[in-house]
Motif scaffolding. Sequence first.
Motif, PDB file in Angstrom:
ATOM      1  N   LEU A   7     174.261  95.021  16.412  1.00 40.49           N
ATOM      2  CA  LEU A   7     173.719  95.535  17.679  1.00 40.49           C
ATOM      3  C   LEU A   7     174.808  95.647  18.754  1.00 40.49           C
ATOM      4  O   LEU A   7     175.509  94.687  19.061  1.00 40.49           O
ATOM      5  N   GLU A   8     174.918  96.845  19.300  1.00 43.47           N
ATOM      6  CA  GLU A   8     175.867  97.074  20.407  1.00 43.47           C
ATOM      7  C   GLU A   8     175.094  97.636  21.577  1.00 43.47           C
ATOM      8  O   GLU A   8     174.191  98.455  21.403  1.00 43.47           O
ATOM      9  N   ALA A   9     175.462  97.191  22.795  1.00 41.63           N
ATOM     10  CA  ALA A   9     174.759  97.688  23.977  1.00 41.63           C
ATOM     11  C   ALA A   9     175.702  97.693  25.168  1.00 41.63           C
ATOM     12  O   ALA A   9     176.719  96.985  25.183  1.00 41.63           O
ATOM     13  N   ALA A  10     175.354  98.512  26.154  1.00 46.57           N
ATOM     14  CA  ALA A  10     176.207  98.654  27.343  1.00 46.57           C
ATOM     15  C   ALA A  10     175.328  99.010  28.537  1.00 46.57           C
ATOM     16  O   ALA A  10     174.226  99.542  28.381  1.00 46.57           O
ATOM     17  N   TYR A  11     175.821  98.683  29.713  1.00 42.68           N
ATOM     18  CA  TYR A  11     175.225  99.197  30.954  1.00 42.68           C
ATOM     19  C   TYR A  11     176.232 100.218  31.476  1.00 42.68           C
ATOM     20  O   TYR A  11     177.306  99.838  31.947  1.00 42.68           O
ATOM     21  N   GLY A  12     175.917 101.490  31.348  1.00 41.07           N
ATOM     22  CA  GLY A  12     176.876 102.517  31.740  1.00 41.07           C
ATOM     23  C   GLY A  12     178.149 102.370  30.926  1.00 41.07           C
ATOM     24  O   GLY A  12     178.112 102.327  29.696  1.00 41.07           O
ATOM     25  N   ASP A  13     179.275 102.252  31.623  1.00 42.12           N
ATOM     26  CA  ASP A  13     180.559 102.133  30.924  1.00 42.12           C
ATOM     27  C   ASP A  13     180.886 100.707  30.539  1.00 42.12           C
ATOM     28  O   ASP A  13     181.904 100.440  29.902  1.00 42.12           O
ATOM     29  N   SER A  14     180.026  99.785  30.983  1.00 41.63           N
ATOM     30  CA  SER A  14     180.392  98.398  30.753  1.00 41.63           C
ATOM     31  C   SER A  14     179.737  97.877  29.467  1.00 41.63           C
ATOM     32  O   SER A  14     178.531  97.666  29.399  1.00 41.63           O
ATOM     33  N   ARG A  15     180.568  97.743  28.449  1.00 42.48           N
ATOM     34  CA  ARG A  15     180.057  97.313  27.132  1.00 42.48           C
ATOM     35  C   ARG A  15     179.794  95.822  27.160  1.00 42.48           C
ATOM     36  O   ARG A  15     180.611  95.032  27.627  1.00 42.48           O
ATOM     37  N   ILE A  16     178.631  95.439  26.647  1.00 44.92           N
ATOM     38  CA  ILE A  16     178.222  94.026  26.720  1.00 44.92           C
ATOM     39  C   ILE A  16     178.084  93.409  25.329  1.00 44.92           C
ATOM     40  O   ILE A  16     178.527  92.298  25.087  1.00 44.92           O
ATOM     41  N   LEU A  17     177.448  94.129  24.405  1.00 43.58           N
ATOM     42  CA  LEU A  17     177.260  93.589  23.043  1.00 43.58           C
ATOM     43  C   LEU A  17     178.143  94.335  22.060  1.00 43.58           C
ATOM     44  O   LEU A  17     178.186  95.567  22.069  1.00 43.58           O
ATOM     45  N   PHE A  18     178.813  93.555  21.202  1.00 42.21           N
ATOM     46  CA  PHE A  18     179.787  94.147  20.280  1.00 42.21           C
ATOM     47  C   PHE A  18     179.419  93.824  18.829  1.00 42.21           C
ATOM     48  O   PHE A  18     180.252  93.331  18.071  1.00 42.21           O
ATOM     49  N   GLY A  19     178.167  94.062  18.455  1.00 42.10           N
ATOM     50  CA  GLY A  19     177.801  93.851  17.054  1.00 42.10           C
ATOM     51  C   GLY A  19     177.158  92.497  16.811  1.00 42.10           C
ATOM     52  O   GLY A  19     177.751  91.627  16.167  1.00 42.10           O
ATOM     53  N   ILE A  20     175.945  92.356  17.334  1.00 37.13           N
ATOM     54  CA  ILE A  20     175.209  91.094  17.156  1.00 37.13           C
ATOM     55  C   ILE A  20     174.384  91.160  15.862  1.00 37.13           C
ATOM     56  O   ILE A  20     173.651  92.127  15.636  1.00 37.13           O
ATOM     57  N   ASP A  21     174.491  90.125  15.037  1.00 38.39           N
ATOM     58  CA  ASP A  21     173.640  89.980  13.844  1.00 38.39           C
ATOM     59  C   ASP A  21     172.753  88.758  14.053  1.00 38.39           C
ATOM     60  O   ASP A  21     173.245  87.699  14.462  1.00 38.39           O
ATOM     61  N   LEU A  22     171.489  88.925  13.734  1.00 33.90           N
ATOM     62  CA  LEU A  22     170.529  87.863  14.038  1.00 33.90           C
ATOM     63  C   LEU A  22     169.292  88.061  13.173  1.00 33.90           C
ATOM     64  O   LEU A  22     168.833  89.196  13.025  1.00 33.90           O
ATOM     65  N   GLN A  23     168.805  86.972  12.588  1.00 34.64           N
ATOM     66  CA  GLN A  23     167.579  87.097  11.785  1.00 34.64           C
ATOM     67  C   GLN A  23     166.646  85.942  12.075  1.00 34.64           C
ATOM     68  O   GLN A  23     167.109  84.821  12.280  1.00 34.64           O
ATOM     69  N   VAL A  24     165.367  86.243  12.080  1.00 36.19           N
ATOM     70  CA  VAL A  24     164.363  85.178  12.182  1.00 36.19           C
ATOM     71  C   VAL A  24     163.350  85.415  11.078  1.00 36.19           C
ATOM     72  O   VAL A  24     162.782  86.505  10.960  1.00 36.19           O
ATOM     73  N   GLY A  25     163.135  84.403  10.250  1.00 35.17           N
ATOM     74  CA  GLY A  25     162.173  84.517   9.151  1.00 35.17           C
ATOM     75  C   GLY A  25     160.815  83.979   9.559  1.00 35.17           C
ATOM     76  O   GLY A  25     160.640  83.412  10.642  1.00 35.17           O
ATOM     77  N   LYS A  26     159.863  84.113   8.656  1.00 34.85           N
ATOM     78  CA  LYS A  26     158.497  83.644   8.893  1.00 34.85           C
ATOM     79  C   LYS A  26     158.495  82.136   9.187  1.00 34.85           C
ATOM     80  O   LYS A  26     159.125  81.368   8.448  1.00 34.85           O
ATOM     81  N   GLY A  27     157.846  81.735  10.255  1.00 37.53           N
ATOM     82  CA  GLY A  27     157.707  80.318  10.560  1.00 37.53           C
ATOM     83  C   GLY A  27     158.991  79.624  10.992  1.00 37.53           C
ATOM     84  O   GLY A  27     159.042  78.406  11.116  1.00 37.53           O
ATOM     85  N   GLU A  28     160.028  80.417  11.246  1.00 33.00           N
ATOM     86  CA  GLU A  28     161.325  79.842  11.587  1.00 33.00           C
ATOM     87  C   GLU A  28     161.522  79.774  13.103  1.00 33.00           C
ATOM     88  O   GLU A  28     161.083  80.670  13.828  1.00 33.00           O
ATOM     89  N   VAL A  29     162.219  78.727  13.568  1.00 37.93           N
ATOM     90  CA  VAL A  29     162.614  78.657  14.980  1.00 37.93           C
ATOM     91  C   VAL A  29     164.129  78.829  15.040  1.00 37.93           C
ATOM     92  O   VAL A  29     164.878  78.033  14.476  1.00 37.93           O
ATOM     93  N   VAL A  30     164.550  79.904  15.690  1.00 37.70           N
ATOM     94  CA  VAL A  30     165.973  80.208  15.815  1.00 37.70           C
ATOM     95  C   VAL A  30     166.314  80.220  17.298  1.00 37.70           C
ATOM     96  O   VAL A  30     165.526  80.699  18.117  1.00 37.70           O
ATOM     97  N   THR A  31     167.484  79.678  17.650  1.00 36.93           N
ATOM     98  CA  THR A  31     167.892  79.721  19.050  1.00 36.93           C
ATOM     99  C   THR A  31     169.039  80.715  19.212  1.00 36.93           C
ATOM    100  O   THR A  31     169.823  80.932  18.288  1.00 36.93           O
ATOM    101  N   LEU A  32     169.088  81.286  20.397  1.00 38.00           N
ATOM    102  CA  LEU A  32     170.219  82.145  20.770  1.00 38.00           C
ATOM    103  C   LEU A  32     170.886  81.434  21.940  1.00 38.00           C
ATOM    104  O   LEU A  32     170.289  81.279  23.010  1.00 38.00           O
ATOM    105  N   LEU A  33     172.099  80.964  21.686  1.00 42.67           N
ATOM    106  CA  LEU A  33     172.781  80.112  22.661  1.00 42.67           C
ATOM    107  C   LEU A  33     174.037  80.798  23.184  1.00 42.67           C
ATOM    108  O   LEU A  33     174.593  81.683  22.536  1.00 42.67           O
TER     109      LEU A  33
END
Length: 229
Positions: A7-33
Amino acid sequence: MLRVEGLEAAYGDSRILFGIDLQVGKGEVVTLLGRNGMGKTTTIKSIFGLLKPRAGTVQVNGEDLTGAEPHKIAHAGLGLVPEGRQIFPTLNVHENLVATARPGGKWTAPRIYELFPRLEERRRNMGSQLSGGEQQMLAIGRALMTNPRLIVLDEATEGLAPLIRADIWAVLAKLKAEGEAILVIDKNVDALTKFADRHVVIEKGQVVWTGTNTEILATPEVKDRFLHV
Ligand SMILES: Nc1ncnc2c1ncn2[C@@H]1O[C@H](COP(=O)(O)OP(=O)(O)OP(=O)(O)O)[C@@H](O)[C@H]1O
């Protein structure tokens, strides 16, 4: 359940995300820190269609929903408890709960009141009359009322008194015990290690560490390096 890749994302010219990988399975608790400004909220916005990703994919239960409209994401089963709670100030507690409800699952108003007795006591109070903690409980209740497959909480305990924070974490632990899948963004890693299964740490829009709860507890340098201010 949720699979985010590159996942890559930006606000205008300002790039913020440079390739995020993240998975959440059934019944799983995952944190994003991650420290302030590292891209946690931007990741959530990109998943929920509030910001169009520049690259990468977001899949919910195998369905590609990259950049889909927020209502489609909700319909696919993702429930958001947004940063800042965003409850309706001119509706009362009960009206807030039913306003965006999607019946047909196990979560009904009586079950939410069972989870948060305080909300039942306040059910006729307007959103604007609630304390921060009550607003947070209502925001969680409202997300559950959509009967989501996965509930996502962005900084759910921010600005709350320690006792209220503990209440919110206790509720999350209860939800996990009931089999709910949860993705939680919060800065209080110690509280989260009491019930989370896995952790994803981001820095400057990239995943810099990921591992199980046992692994993060056994690797204190993760906290020192990536999470302490
Ligand atoms: N609407 C916006 N326009 C431009 N830049 C933004 C916008 N929202 C956030 N940013 C910038 O994007 C970066 C990541 O912000 P984000 O809110 O995703 O961080 P975060 O990890 O959630 O931090 P926090 O814990 O402070 O909420 C920051 O540098 C922030 O200043």
